[in-house]
Design an enzyme around this catalytic site. Structure first.
Site, short mmCIF file in Angstrom:
data_model
loop_
_atom_site.label_atom_id
_atom_site.label_comp_id
_atom_site.label_asym_id
_atom_site.label_seq_id
_atom_site.Cartn_x
_atom_site.Cartn_y
_atom_site.Cartn_z
N ASP A 10 2.94 3.23 -8.77
CA ASP A 10 3.78 2.55 -9.75
C ASP A 10 5.25 2.63 -9.35
O ASP A 10 5.69 3.61 -8.76
CB ASP A 10 3.56 3.21 -11.11
N HIS A 27 7.15 -4.82 -3.71
CA HIS A 27 5.72 -4.79 -3.39
C HIS A 27 5.50 -4.70 -1.88
O HIS A 27 4.59 -4.01 -1.43
CB HIS A 27 5.02 -6.03 -3.96
N LEU A 121 -12.99 8.82 6.13
CA LEU A 121 -12.44 8.62 4.78
C LEU A 121 -13.02 7.36 4.13
O LEU A 121 -13.10 6.31 4.77
CB LEU A 121 -10.91 8.47 4.92
#
Ligand code: FPP
Length: 230
Positions: A10, A27, A121
């Site tokens: 955020d 962004h 992962l």
């Protein structure tokens, strides 16, 4: 070590506004921070990393911001594929597929398919995701099983609910990180975070570095998890 870290990324918009830049610039920087995080998560040996990339609520943002996010996602997903392969990372996506623009969906499906045999992962990307939607979909699936006579209501166990969620097979997060100083869960992984340790930082997402991940993990390691016991 936590096996599974989830992150609410955020603060991209505020990062840009503070610099007099358009939100899209935030962004774009956010994508860079995301790349750094995936590398760091891989380097420290996390098994699962879940990222809140786009919530069902995010559709209500201005149209140009939504299209910027979609374009960024489409570009990033193809661009990152070689590195995901090199690092043996498997991509998995959680959220509702419908409503996602076709080119984005195609890109996601392609990368999920290409990385499906990787054993390192697992990168879980929450995209067009809402925690309550996920629960609704799970309840509907369970109700269908009850109607079909496969399950009786009294026998519904926690494992049945977990197994009906988008995250079926993924262990619950050990640690949830949220950036930008907000103290909210924002409809993320509502069932799965019952005993998750929370770690909030005022750092805005584009400024999040591998050191911040190490700090969060070090804090996690100092906590005593009792899961409701003593
Ligand atoms: C929060 O910043 C971030 C998002 C809405 C989306 C998260 C997206 C990224 C980090 C971009 C990279 C990821 C992918 C997979 C493309 P905000 O806009 O809510 O910031 P604000 O609260 O300061 O307005």
């Amino acid at each position: 070590m936590p096996a599974h870290v989830a992150v609410i990324m955020d603060g991209n918009g505020r990062w840009a506004t503070q610099r007099g830049l358009p939100r899209a610039a935030g962004h774009r920087e956010g994508v860079k921070a995301t790349r750094v995080l995936v590398r760091a998560a891989d380097a420290v040996g996390l098994r699962y990393l879940t990222l809140y990339a786009f919530s069902t609520e995010n559709w209500s943002r201005p149209e140009d911001e939504v299209s910027t996010l979609m374009r960024l996602l489409e570009e990033s997903i193809y661009r990152e594929l070689p590195e995901l392969m090199e690092r043996n990372v498997r991509l998995r996506v959680i959220g509702r597929g419908n409503g996602v623009p076709l080119p984005v969906r195609r890109g996601i499906d392609h990368v999920v398919h290409e990385t499906r045999v990787n054993t390192g992962l697992t990168l879980v990307m929450a995209f067009n995701y809402g925690g309550r939607d996920e629960l609704l979909d799970a309840f509907r699936a369970l109700a269908r099983r009850v109607r079909a006579g496969e399950l009786s209501p009294e026998d519904i166990a926690e494992t049945d609910v977990s197994g009906a969620l988008y995250t079926d097979g993924v262990p619950d997060p050990d640690l949830l990180i949220r950036t930008s100083g907000e103290m909210r869960i924002s409809n993320f992984l509502l069932w799965q975070i019952a005993y998750t340790e929370l770690w909030m930082t005022s750092v805005l997402w584009p400024d999040f570095s591998s050191c911040d991940l190490y700090r969060a993990i070090a804090d996690f390691q100092r906590r005593s998890r009792r899961f409701g016991g003593v």
